[in-house]
Design a protein around this motif. Structure first.
Motif, PDB file in Angstrom:
ATOM      1  N   ALA A 423      33.728  37.935  47.617  1.00  0.00           N
ATOM      2  CA  ALA A 423      34.583  37.092  46.768  1.00  0.00           C
ATOM      3  C   ALA A 423      34.712  37.698  45.374  1.00  0.00           C
ATOM      4  O   ALA A 423      35.807  37.731  44.787  1.00  0.00           O
ATOM      5  N   ALA A 424      33.581  38.217  44.832  1.00  0.00           N
ATOM      6  CA  ALA A 424      33.604  38.852  43.508  1.00  0.00           C
ATOM      7  C   ALA A 424      34.422  40.140  43.532  1.00  0.00           C
ATOM      8  O   ALA A 424      35.146  40.453  42.580  1.00  0.00           O
ATOM      9  N   GLU A 426      37.025  40.859  45.570  1.00  0.00           N
ATOM     10  CA  GLU A 426      38.460  40.521  45.674  1.00  0.00           C
ATOM     11  C   GLU A 426      39.019  40.049  44.332  1.00  0.00           C
ATOM     12  O   GLU A 426      40.146  40.371  43.955  1.00  0.00           O
ATOM     13  N   GLU A 427      38.195  39.325  43.593  1.00  0.00           N
ATOM     14  CA  GLU A 427      38.627  38.826  42.285  1.00  0.00           C
ATOM     15  C   GLU A 427      38.881  39.992  41.317  1.00  0.00           C
ATOM     16  O   GLU A 427      39.890  40.007  40.593  1.00  0.00           O
ATOM     17  N   VAL A 428      37.992  40.981  41.327  1.00  0.00           N
ATOM     18  CA  VAL A 428      38.143  42.138  40.439  1.00  0.00           C
ATOM     19  C   VAL A 428      39.366  42.959  40.839  1.00  0.00           C
ATOM     20  O   VAL A 428      40.143  43.408  39.986  1.00  0.00           O
ATOM     21  N   LYS A 430      42.095  41.947  42.393  1.00  0.00           N
ATOM     22  CA  LYS A 430      43.312  41.196  42.051  1.00  0.00           C
ATOM     23  C   LYS A 430      43.643  41.329  40.577  1.00  0.00           C
ATOM     24  O   LYS A 430      44.812  41.389  40.183  1.00  0.00           O
ATOM     25  N   ALA A 431      42.587  41.364  39.747  1.00  0.00           N
ATOM     26  CA  ALA A 431      42.791  41.430  38.295  1.00  0.00           C
ATOM     27  C   ALA A 431      43.135  42.841  37.819  1.00  0.00           C
ATOM     28  O   ALA A 431      43.487  43.027  36.648  1.00  0.00           O
ATOM     29  N   GLN A 453      32.717  46.266  36.949  1.00  0.00           N
ATOM     30  CA  GLN A 453      33.353  44.961  36.757  1.00  0.00           C
ATOM     31  C   GLN A 453      32.738  43.891  37.649  1.00  0.00           C
ATOM     32  O   GLN A 453      32.509  42.756  37.231  1.00  0.00           O
ATOM     33  N   VAL A 454      32.487  44.265  38.929  1.00  0.00           N
ATOM     34  CA  VAL A 454      31.878  43.304  39.855  1.00  0.00           C
ATOM     35  C   VAL A 454      30.477  42.927  39.376  1.00  0.00           C
ATOM     36  O   VAL A 454      30.106  41.747  39.365  1.00  0.00           O
ATOM     37  N   ASN A 457      30.711  40.545  36.474  1.00  0.00           N
ATOM     38  CA  ASN A 457      31.193  39.188  36.787  1.00  0.00           C
ATOM     39  C   ASN A 457      30.246  38.414  37.703  1.00  0.00           C
ATOM     40  O   ASN A 457      30.237  37.189  37.696  1.00  0.00           O
TER      41      ASN A 457
END
Length: 475
Positions: A423-424, A426-428, A430-431, A453-454, A457
């Motif tokens: 989940a972390a 995919e978030e990075v 996408k951003a 980044q992961v 976060n």
């Protein structure tokens, strides 16, 4: 100093760890009340006769085997005559013309270069007592009189204080790995006399040698040799060599860092050696020879095996086998499930790097089982290397502890759950759509950016898992 060559030969006295003395049944225990462990034999009383301790002979054979020396099946005890207050008989029972161990060799390494140092002989003898000097008088403690010694005499093959220390450390490890002595330098179980001389480079002549007596610290041995070399060179340069450098015995003043004259050096003739009439020649039968030759794995053999079996570097294997306790600690860690690579790093770099002052591997409180558990938790991905260092700091500070309990208490367990990490990730991604496109076009170095980044976060995630899942997603 580059115009001169240093010549060093060493005589090392190793106290053998038998339960009783060499010629009587008195105990050899250290630190007892003065003159408690004595009898008519070690007091040198008239009519008392010596009886040779078989274990002393066996341990001498073991040492000779370890250095590939000639072992004389027949050897002779002699009387070495001299008077000291702590020598009740006014002679020492030793060996002279025919010692139990003849010529052998020890290999050392200095600055990456190998060198063979010859061993002239090793002979059995009894120790003297101990003088205790107080303000206005001296006392004599004879507990140590008649304790068994192995005197190991080197060839004058060493050319620097570094070579001398390398030889002594190797010799120290050999007797410890053999189990024939505790070699405790502070208690006098491993002490050294250094014979030092100099000569102009290119000259083959041996000049006057000076003996520095009773050194029992590697640091002080090195300092004493270096000072003596400097003293002799200064005398040579000033034209005073013949008058100032004489054959004598000197002592090293540890406070001043200088040597000072103790007495004139005796020659063999001064000791009036003759065969001891109370002791028959020593004959080693086949049974005793076989028992003595059954020795454990020696440091060089162990080092080669570590490199061969565990794939570790020669330099790391040398550190591990330089000390018996270190080697046993390392092997315990492997037996308890730690990886060889992890055990090397966390023992030789991380743990030893944290031991300062009087803290040693034996008294720091972090045993092999604890460190093995720490390495296992890193290998399993349960904690990061950074977190493991924090835990080790606490273990050393508290002199031990429970690794798994500390992981929980300090909140250092890594998240290894694929779902949470994914989940972390995919978030990075996408951003950072533009950077994803750049990565796919060939900028592989951007992987480090995504990992960072992961990790930023999602605190406490397993970096290895992050790398694995990122690579899969970026495909």
């Amino acid at each position: 100093m580059s115009a001169y060559e240093t010549i060093i030969g060493l005589e090392v006295h190793v106290q053998l760890n038998t339960k009783t003395k060499i010629f009587c049944a008195c105990a050899t225990s250290f630190g007892e009340e003065a003159n408690k462990n004595v009898c008519p034999t070690c007091l040198g009383l008239p009519g008392a006769l010596p009886v040779l301790n078989r274990e002393v002979v066996k341990k001498a054979i073991s040492f000779g085997t370890a250095i590939n020396a000639n072992i004389n099946q027949s050897s002779v005890f002699a009387r070495k005559n001299y008077f000291y207050p702590d020598l009740p008989k006014a002679y020492q029972i030793s060996q002279f013309e025919i010692p139990i161990v003849g010529q052998g060799a020890i290999e050392i390494e200095v600055n990456g270069e190998q060198k063979i140092i010859g061993v002239t002989r090793a002979h059995m003898e009894e120790d003297a007592g101990k003088n205790i000097h107080e303000s206005h008088y001296s006392k004599v403690d004879l507990n140590r009189a008649c304790t068994p010694l192995l005197e190991i005499v080197s060839e004058p093959d060493m050319r620097s204080s570094d070579e001398a220390i390398a030889y002594l450390k190797k010799l120290h490890s050999i007797v410890r790995f053999l189990g024939i002595s505790d070699a405790n330098m502070q208690e006098g179980s491993f002490r050294c006399d250094a014979n030092v001389s100099i000569r102009p480079k290119g000259d083959s002549k041996l000049y006057t040698r000076v003996e520095i007596k009773n050194l029992n610290s590697f640091k002080f041995i090195q300092k004493a040799i270096e000072y003596e070399v400097e003293r002799q060179i200064e005398a040579w340069e000033a034209g005073k060599y013949k008058s100032e450098v004489v054959q004598e015995t000197r002592l090293f003043d540890t406070a001043k860092g200088t040597t000072r004259s103790m007495r004139g050096k005796e020659e063999a003739a001064d000791y009036r050696y003759f065969p001891d009439p109370d002791l028959l020649p020593v004959f080693i039968d086949e049974t005793l020879m076989r028992e003595g030759r059954e020795i454990p794995e020696m440091p060089d053999e162990k080092r080669a095996r570590y490199v061969r079996e565990f794939g570790i570097k020669v330099s790391d294997a040398s550190v591990l086998t330089g000390d018996l306790e270190m080697a046993l600690y390392f092997e315990d860690m492997l037996r308890l499930g730690a990886s060889a690579k992890g055990a090397v790093t966390w023992l030789t770099i991380e743990l030893l790097g944290r031991l300062k002052g009087e803290n040693t591997l034996q008294n720091c409180g972090v045993d092999s089982a604890t460190l093995a558990t720490l390495v296992q938790r890193i290998d399993e991905g349960k904690i990061s290397g950074k977190s493991a260092k924090e835990i080790l700091d606490v273990l050393v500070q508290n002199r031990g502890g429970d690794v798994d309990k500390l992981i929980v208490e300090m909140g250092l367990e890594q998240v290894s759950d694929d779902g949470a990490i994914l989940a972390a990730v995919e978030e990075v991604l996408k951003a950072n759509v533009e950077k994803v496109a750049e990565y796919k076009s060939g900028k592989d170095k951007l992987l480090g950016f995504f990992v960072g980044q992961v990790m930023k976060n999602a605190k406490g995630v397993n970096p290895a898992k992050v790398n694995e899942l990122l690579k899969e997603k970026l495909k």
